[in-house]
Write a protein that holds these residues in place. Structure first.
Motif, PDB file in Angstrom:
ATOM      1  N   ARG A  71       0.833  -1.210   0.000  1.00  0.00           N
ATOM      2  CA  ARG A  71       0.000   0.000   0.000  1.00  0.00           C
ATOM      3  C   ARG A  71       0.867   1.259   0.000  1.00  0.00           C
ATOM      4  O   ARG A  71       0.610   2.207  -0.741  1.00  0.00           O
ATOM      5  N   LEU A  72       1.903   1.277   0.831  1.00  0.00           N
ATOM      6  CA  LEU A  72       2.789   2.441   0.869  1.00  0.00           C
ATOM      7  C   LEU A  72       3.457   2.684  -0.482  1.00  0.00           C
ATOM      8  O   LEU A  72       3.547   3.820  -0.948  1.00  0.00           O
ATOM      9  N   GLU A  91       0.932   4.074  -2.896  1.00  0.00           N
ATOM     10  CA  GLU A  91       0.684   5.491  -2.647  1.00  0.00           C
ATOM     11  C   GLU A  91       1.784   6.346  -3.273  1.00  0.00           C
ATOM     12  O   GLU A  91       1.505   7.396  -3.853  1.00  0.00           O
ATOM     13  N   GLU A  92       3.004   5.896  -3.165  1.00  0.00           N
ATOM     14  CA  GLU A  92       4.112   6.636  -3.781  1.00  0.00           C
ATOM     15  C   GLU A  92       3.982   6.629  -5.300  1.00  0.00           C
ATOM     16  O   GLU A  92       4.206   7.645  -5.958  1.00  0.00           O
ATOM     17  N   ALA A 115       1.213   6.398  -6.982  1.00  0.00           N
ATOM     18  CA  ALA A 115       0.103   7.293  -7.314  1.00  0.00           C
ATOM     19  C   ALA A 115       0.537   8.755  -7.233  1.00  0.00           C
ATOM     20  O   ALA A 115       0.140   9.567  -8.074  1.00  0.00           O
ATOM     21  N   ASP A 116       1.337   9.082  -6.239  1.00  0.00           N
ATOM     22  CA  ASP A 116       1.832  10.463  -6.100  1.00  0.00           C
ATOM     23  C   ASP A 116       2.695  10.874  -7.280  1.00  0.00           C
ATOM     24  O   ASP A 116       2.740  12.041  -7.645  1.00  0.00           O
ATOM     25  N   LEU A 157      -4.405   3.187  -6.582  1.00  0.00           N
ATOM     26  CA  LEU A 157      -4.789   3.045  -5.175  1.00  0.00           C
ATOM     27  C   LEU A 157      -5.919   2.033  -4.991  1.00  0.00           C
ATOM     28  O   LEU A 157      -5.945   1.320  -3.989  1.00  0.00           O
ATOM     29  N   SER A 176      -4.496   4.810   4.348  1.00  0.00           N
ATOM     30  CA  SER A 176      -3.136   5.293   4.183  1.00  0.00           C
ATOM     31  C   SER A 176      -2.355   5.036   5.465  1.00  0.00           C
ATOM     32  O   SER A 176      -2.848   5.245   6.556  1.00  0.00           O
ATOM     33  N   ARG A 224       0.758   6.365   5.798  1.00  0.00           N
ATOM     34  CA  ARG A 224       1.782   7.399   5.836  1.00  0.00           C
ATOM     35  C   ARG A 224       1.668   8.229   7.092  1.00  0.00           C
ATOM     36  O   ARG A 224       0.584   8.494   7.590  1.00  0.00           O
TER      37      ARG A 224
END
Length: 56
Positions: free
Chosen positions: A24-25, A28-29, A31-32, A44, A51, A53
């Motif tokens: 997941r982390l 997220e990166e 996706a960013d 995501l 999240s 984070r």
């Protein structure tokens, strides 16, 4: 330089090995680092969960 595709591949590898939090982390990166917001949302959605984070 690490790209969104690199993070996404790493997320998939972590998911396969059962490391869902790390997956997941990484997702997220990825996706960013994706400029297309609909693609970021798809990334995501492939790795569901809250999240993890911690922002300063």
């Amino acid at each position: 330089m690490t790209t969104a595709a690199d993070y996404l591949e790493a997320a998939r590898q972590m998911a396969v090995t059962g490391r869902t939090s790390l997956a997941r982390l990484l997702a997220e990166e990825a996706a960013d680092r994706t400029s297309d917001t609909s693609q970021a949302a798809r990334i995501l959605s492939d790795f569901p969960g809250p999240s993890l984070r911690r922002e300063d």
